[in-house]
Design a protein around this motif. Structure first.
Motif, PDB file in Angstrom:
ATOM      1  N   UNK A 131     -27.776 -44.072 -46.442  1.00 23.31           N
ATOM      2  CA  UNK A 131     -27.291 -42.684 -46.450  1.00 23.31           C
ATOM      3  C   UNK A 131     -27.443 -42.101 -45.056  1.00 23.31           C
ATOM      4  N   UNK A 132     -26.391 -41.434 -44.588  1.00 27.24           N
ATOM      5  CA  UNK A 132     -26.429 -40.723 -43.307  1.00 27.24           C
ATOM      6  C   UNK A 132     -26.158 -39.251 -43.556  1.00 27.24           C
ATOM      7  N   UNK A 133     -26.783 -38.400 -42.756  1.00 27.74           N
ATOM      8  CA  UNK A 133     -26.559 -36.954 -42.825  1.00 27.74           C
ATOM      9  C   UNK A 133     -25.754 -36.541 -41.600  1.00 27.74           C
ATOM     10  N   UNK A 134     -24.656 -35.825 -41.824  1.00 29.17           N
ATOM     11  CA  UNK A 134     -23.804 -35.365 -40.724  1.00 29.17           C
ATOM     12  C   UNK A 134     -23.624 -33.857 -40.877  1.00 29.17           C
ATOM     13  N   UNK A 135     -24.084 -33.087 -39.875  1.00 28.64           N
ATOM     14  CA  UNK A 135     -24.035 -31.638 -39.979  1.00 28.64           C
ATOM     15  C   UNK A 135     -23.333 -30.990 -38.805  1.00 28.64           C
ATOM     16  N   UNK A 136     -22.661 -29.892 -39.086  1.00 27.66           N
ATOM     17  CA  UNK A 136     -21.920 -29.137 -38.075  1.00 27.66           C
ATOM     18  C   UNK A 136     -22.546 -27.758 -37.913  1.00 27.66           C
ATOM     19  N   UNK A 137     -22.884 -27.396 -36.671  1.00 29.41           N
ATOM     20  CA  UNK A 137     -23.396 -26.061 -36.361  1.00 29.41           C
ATOM     21  C   UNK A 137     -24.637 -25.753 -37.217  1.00 29.41           C
ATOM     22  N   UNK A 138     -24.584 -24.753 -38.073  1.00 31.22           N
ATOM     23  CA  UNK A 138     -25.717 -24.438 -38.951  1.00 31.22           C
ATOM     24  C   UNK A 138     -26.158 -25.669 -39.734  1.00 31.22           C
ATOM     25  N   UNK A 139     -25.190 -26.480 -40.184  1.00 24.51           N
ATOM     26  CA  UNK A 139     -25.511 -27.697 -40.934  1.00 24.51           C
ATOM     27  C   UNK A 139     -26.256 -28.716 -40.097  1.00 24.51           C
ATOM     28  N   UNK A 140     -25.992 -28.737 -38.783  1.00 24.33           N
ATOM     29  CA  UNK A 140     -26.736 -29.605 -37.885  1.00 24.33           C
ATOM     30  C   UNK A 140     -28.195 -29.194 -37.796  1.00 24.33           C
ATOM     31  N   UNK A 141     -28.428 -27.893 -37.660  1.00 27.43           N
ATOM     32  CA  UNK A 141     -29.801 -27.381 -37.633  1.00 27.43           C
ATOM     33  C   UNK A 141     -30.521 -27.727 -38.933  1.00 27.43           C
ATOM     34  N   UNK A 142     -29.816 -27.555 -40.045  1.00 27.28           N
ATOM     35  CA  UNK A 142     -30.387 -27.819 -41.366  1.00 27.28           C
ATOM     36  C   UNK A 142     -30.846 -29.262 -41.496  1.00 27.28           C
ATOM     37  N   UNK A 143     -30.003 -30.210 -41.093  1.00 29.82           N
ATOM     38  CA  UNK A 143     -30.369 -31.618 -41.271  1.00 29.82           C
ATOM     39  C   UNK A 143     -31.478 -32.028 -40.308  1.00 29.82           C
ATOM     40  N   UNK A 144     -31.482 -31.504 -39.084  1.00 29.77           N
ATOM     41  CA  UNK A 144     -32.533 -31.855 -38.128  1.00 29.77           C
ATOM     42  C   UNK A 144     -33.893 -31.329 -38.594  1.00 29.77           C
ATOM     43  N   UNK A 145     -33.906 -30.124 -39.126  1.00 30.48           N
ATOM     44  CA  UNK A 145     -35.152 -29.577 -39.678  1.00 30.48           C
ATOM     45  C   UNK A 145     -35.625 -30.429 -40.852  1.00 30.48           C
ATOM     46  N   UNK A 146     -34.696 -30.781 -41.724  1.00 27.50           N
ATOM     47  CA  UNK A 146     -35.027 -31.629 -42.880  1.00 27.50           C
ATOM     48  C   UNK A 146     -35.654 -32.952 -42.439  1.00 27.50           C
ATOM     49  N   UNK A 147     -35.053 -33.586 -41.439  1.00 26.71           N
ATOM     50  CA  UNK A 147     -35.542 -34.886 -40.980  1.00 26.71           C
ATOM     51  C   UNK A 147     -36.889 -34.788 -40.277  1.00 26.71           C
ATOM     52  N   UNK A 148     -37.132 -33.668 -39.596  1.00 26.36           N
ATOM     53  CA  UNK A 148     -38.342 -33.554 -38.795  1.00 26.36           C
ATOM     54  C   UNK A 148     -39.540 -32.945 -39.495  1.00 26.36           C
ATOM     55  N   UNK A 149     -39.302 -32.177 -40.553  1.00 22.33           N
ATOM     56  CA  UNK A 149     -40.416 -31.442 -41.151  1.00 22.33           C
ATOM     57  C   UNK A 149     -41.135 -32.226 -42.258  1.00 22.33           C
ATOM     58  N   UNK A 150     -40.527 -33.292 -42.737  1.00 18.65           N
ATOM     59  CA  UNK A 150     -41.117 -34.049 -43.841  1.00 18.65           C
ATOM     60  C   UNK A 150     -41.959 -35.222 -43.345  1.00 18.65           C
ATOM     61  N   UNK A 151     -43.070 -35.456 -44.033  1.00 18.52           N
ATOM     62  CA  UNK A 151     -43.945 -36.569 -43.652  1.00 18.52           C
ATOM     63  C   UNK A 151     -43.303 -37.911 -43.992  1.00 18.52           C
ATOM     64  N   UNK A 152     -42.477 -37.919 -45.025  1.00 21.81           N
ATOM     65  CA  UNK A 152     -41.778 -39.155 -45.378  1.00 21.81           C
ATOM     66  C   UNK A 152     -40.393 -38.821 -45.902  1.00 21.81           C
ATOM     67  N   UNK A 153     -39.455 -39.726 -45.655  1.00 21.00           N
ATOM     68  CA  UNK A 153     -38.074 -39.573 -46.111  1.00 21.00           C
ATOM     69  C   UNK A 153     -37.739 -40.698 -47.076  1.00 21.00           C
ATOM     70  N   UNK A 154     -36.773 -40.481 -47.952  1.00 19.54           N
ATOM     71  CA  UNK A 154     -36.291 -41.604 -48.760  1.00 19.54           C
ATOM     72  C   UNK A 154     -35.843 -42.745 -47.855  1.00 19.54           C
ATOM     73  N   UNK A 155     -36.183 -43.969 -48.218  1.00 24.27           N
ATOM     74  CA  UNK A 155     -35.888 -45.130 -47.354  1.00 24.27           C
ATOM     75  C   UNK A 155     -34.393 -45.331 -47.147  1.00 24.27           C
ATOM     76  N   UNK A 156     -33.573 -44.758 -48.025  1.00 21.33           N
ATOM     77  CA  UNK A 156     -32.117 -44.922 -47.899  1.00 21.33           C
ATOM     78  C   UNK A 156     -31.525 -44.108 -46.751  1.00 21.33           C
ATOM     79  N   UNK A 157     -32.218 -43.069 -46.305  1.00 20.64           N
ATOM     80  CA  UNK A 157     -31.697 -42.241 -45.214  1.00 20.64           C
ATOM     81  C   UNK A 157     -31.953 -42.942 -43.891  1.00 20.64           C
TER      82      UNK A 157
END
Length: 289
Positions: free
Chosen positions: A106-132
């Motif tokens: 799974x890949x996350x692709x975000x535009x403008x506000x959506x880019x900020x949203x995905x970067x925060x999601x990826x950086x704020x969690x201690x662990x991510x689902x292995x599929x991402x």
């Protein structure tokens, strides 16, 4: 407008609200999915979403284009809606998709506000689902306060006016749905995007004021914690972006952050040909590399 077949599916959230996904599928069945995240007051039908979706399905990726709360053409049910840092809703989308047990990548692709949203999601969690596996953030305001100031300047008046018009239209509907939480007087006092975030965005989502919202949700502070490959594509002539939206030093010292800053491209406007944008082509290259 790019031609892209989309099939809608609704996610019911734990608070009784909903998010609509629009699915598109590669001709060759596979186990790869790109989740597309639109910008402020966008939706899954926007040209930049359908253009990226078309490129993805042509290169072996299924696509789930997310419509944030209240962005799919139907009012959402609760007083809160979406914002640049509402990653619990993104997490709900990811979990909903993972339960299908259909995708290994799974890949996350975000535009403008959506880019900020995905970067925060990826950086704020201690662990991510292995599929991402990867992320791509395009025309992303990494510092929300600074980008709001840029958007409020005279050269961006057209965009500022358009965003504000649509946001006020939505908040008037919120008044009808939730008259106990908002007043006509408050809505009349909204003359800028900063006013809107002070009157609605911040209090509706649990922040002290607009600046508290900007400070806690800007993706810049989360970049150094990201542990998967991420491409940030920000044009140098993007009038929405401040200097700190080009974190050259951080990227040069990071194993995971790939920063590209073309001279041209504006805000989500990386025109290459009438059939394909550079950002669309580059995203697929990055995902398939």
């Amino acid at each position: 407008m790019p031609k892209l077949l989309q099939e809608r599916e609704r996610i019911t959230l734990t608070d009784g609200d909903f998010i609509d996904l629009d699915w598109s599928f590669s001709e060759k069945p596979g186990k790869k999915l790109a989740i597309l995240l639109h910008g402020l007051e966008g939706n899954s039908k926007r040209t930049y979403i359908k253009g990226q979706g078309k490129q993805c399905v042509q290169h072996g990726w299924d696509v789930a284009a997310v419509n944030y709360r209240g962005c799919s053409g139907e009012n959402n049910k609760v007083y809160a809606s979406y914002n640049a840092g509402k990653t619990d809703d993104l997490e709900a989308v990811v979990n909903f998709i993972l339960k299908k047990e259909r995708y290994d990548e799974i890949a996350l692709v975000g535009f403008s506000l959506g880019g900020n949203l995905l970067l925060k999601y990826l950086g704020e969690r201690k662990s991510l689902p292995k599929q991402i596996k990867k992320g791509v953030a395009i025309s992303t305001p990494l510092s929300l306060k600074d980008s709001l100031e840029k958007l409020s300047q005279l050269n961006n008046r057209l965009y500022h006016t358009s965003f504000l018009y649509n946001l006020k239209k939505k908040v008037r509907k919120k008044l009808q749905q939730h008259p106990e939480k908002l007043s006509r007087k408050q809505i009349k006092e909204i003359r800028t995007l900063l006013d809107f975030d002070n009157v609605y965005t911040a209090p509706a989502h649990g922040f002290k004021d607009a600046f508290d919202y900007y400070e806690k949700n800007s993706a810049l502070q989360f970049l150094h914690k990201i542990e998967i490959p991420v491409l940030i594509l920000n044009a140098r002539n993007d009038t929405f972006l401040s200097d700190n939206c080009y974190p050259v030093e951080l990227a040069s010292n990071s194993e995971n952050i790939y920063l590209e800053c073309p001279k041209h491209g504006g805000h989500v406007g990386f025109h290459l040909t009438n059939h394909c944008y550079y950002s669309e082509k580059r995203t697929v290259e990055f995902l398939n590399d």
